[in-house]
Write an enzyme that holds these catalytic residues in place. Structure first.
Site, PDB file in Angstrom:
ATOM      1  N   CYS A  42       0.891  -1.160   0.000  1.00  0.00           N
ATOM      2  CA  CYS A  42       0.000   0.000   0.000  1.00  0.00           C
ATOM      3  C   CYS A  42       0.921   1.198   0.000  1.00  0.00           C
ATOM      4  O   CYS A  42       1.571   1.484   1.004  1.00  0.00           O
ATOM      5  CB  CYS A  42      -0.923   0.030   1.212  1.00  0.00           C
ATOM      6  SG  CYS A  42      -1.930   1.525   1.245  1.00  0.00           S
ATOM      7  N   SER A  60      -1.160   2.015   4.689  1.00  0.00           N
ATOM      8  CA  SER A  60      -0.852   0.600   4.815  1.00  0.00           C
ATOM      9  C   SER A  60      -2.134  -0.206   4.878  1.00  0.00           C
ATOM     10  O   SER A  60      -2.339  -0.996   5.783  1.00  0.00           O
ATOM     11  CB  SER A  60       0.052   0.299   5.994  1.00  0.00           C
ATOM     12  OG  SER A  60      -0.382   1.008   7.096  1.00  0.00           O
TER      13      SER A  60
END
Lengths: 202, 117
Positions: free
Chosen positions: A108, A112
């Site tokens: 990502c 995240s």
């Protein structure tokens, strides 16, 4: 009030970060946004019930049940819900399959985002700036650092997660595991293999 | 763009690495999930806000190993709780100070009382 650390007439306050969390919980509880018991239940769920074992069970089932595997690749959210693993944030889950020609890995880049219902909470390196920036720019070099060598003629696909869409890597089933049960197969599946920074070994 | 750092420095020690290093991280995470379920903010708003905090931290040379991730998470929650009108930043600071004073005023081993309303 003396602040002598050796006397017993006071309690040492926790860290500033911990006090900020206590302040939030107190304020949100008083205003009716939060029930402390519900908060504790969430902590318990993520620490003990959710985790990479859920994802490993999904992978092992996909390896042993071709029809489930097809449902997983068609709609991973629905397939995981079949096994009792469903999302809390309404995000969609997509399963990406490692094959002889393709290796998948998940990142990502913005924050995240991570498939919590099947993998629990992300490891510390997944949240690092280095992983988030380098996974897209030089995935093969990053994989090498995880001890995973991908041949030049194999494609590496990097999937960037978002708030709405998370990814689960369906790793390749290791050779010579035909005699293993679904449960024994699940034991082989590591968290990193489902992020794509590892491979499953028998 | 690439950062000359080896992942060896922060590879997980094992698959069973604890997901939270300290209890407050678990509490902050769970508070976020709980208030999200109550509809205080959407998950998209959360991700946007957290991304901004992380980007701002990177711009100010924050640690690159993700070690302050939950500190940024906490800052994001404080910001959204304030923006959505659930509790102001001033209110939270006052409560934090009150909690600290209660700790200091409580004899060791006894339960620390919640600050008065």
């Amino acid at each position: 009030m003396p602040h002598d650390s050796h006397d017993h007439d006071h309690t040492e306050p926790p860290s500033d970060l911990a006090l900020r969390v206590k302040a939030l919980e107190t304020a949100l509880t008083r205003k009716g946004y939060v029930d402390p018991a519900a908060v504790d239940a969430v902590v318990d769920t993520f620490e003990t019930k959710v985790g990479p074992r859920n994802g490993a069970a999904v992978v092992a089932k996909a390896w042993t049940d071709p029809e489930f595997k097809q449902r997983l690749l068609d709609d991973a959210s629905a397939a995981c819900t079949e096994l009792g693993f469903s999302g809390q944030q309404g995000e969609q889950l997509k399963a990406v399959e490692n094959t002889d020609d393709v290796h998948n890995m998940v990142v990502c880049t913005l924050c995240s985002c991570y498939p919590w219902p099947v993998l629990g909470l992300p490891p510390s390196w997944y949240k690092s700036h280095a992983y988030r920036s380098r996974a897209v720019i030089e995935p093969r070099a990053v994989l090498e650092e995880f001890g995973v060598s991908i041949p030049e003629d194999k494609e590496v696909r990097v999937w960037d997660s978002t708030a709405e869409l998370r990814y689960l890597v369906l790793p390749a089933r290791p050779a010579d595991t035909d005699d293993l049960s679904e449960e024994a197969l699940a034991e082989l599946v590591t968290r990193d293999a489902m992020i794509g920074t590892g491979v499953v070994q028998a | 763009m690439s950062e000359p750092q080896s992942f060896a420095d922060f590879l997980p020690k094992s698959v069973s690495e604890p997901i939270f290093e300290e209890p407050w991280q678990a509490q902050a995470f769970a508070l976020t999930v709980t208030v999200h379920q109550r509809g205080l903010f959407t998950w998209d708003e959360w991700a946007t806000c957290l991304s901004e905090e992380i980007a701002a931290d990177k711009a100010s040379d924050g640690p690159v190993d993700g070690s302050n991730y939950y500190a940024l998470w906490l800052a994001t929650l404080e910001r959204l709780v304030d923006e959505k009108g659930a509790a102001s930043g001033d209110e939270l600071v006052a409560l934090k100070d009150a909690w600290r004073e209660n700790y200091i005023a409580t004899p060791h081993g006894q339960p620390v009382p919640e600050p008065e309303q």
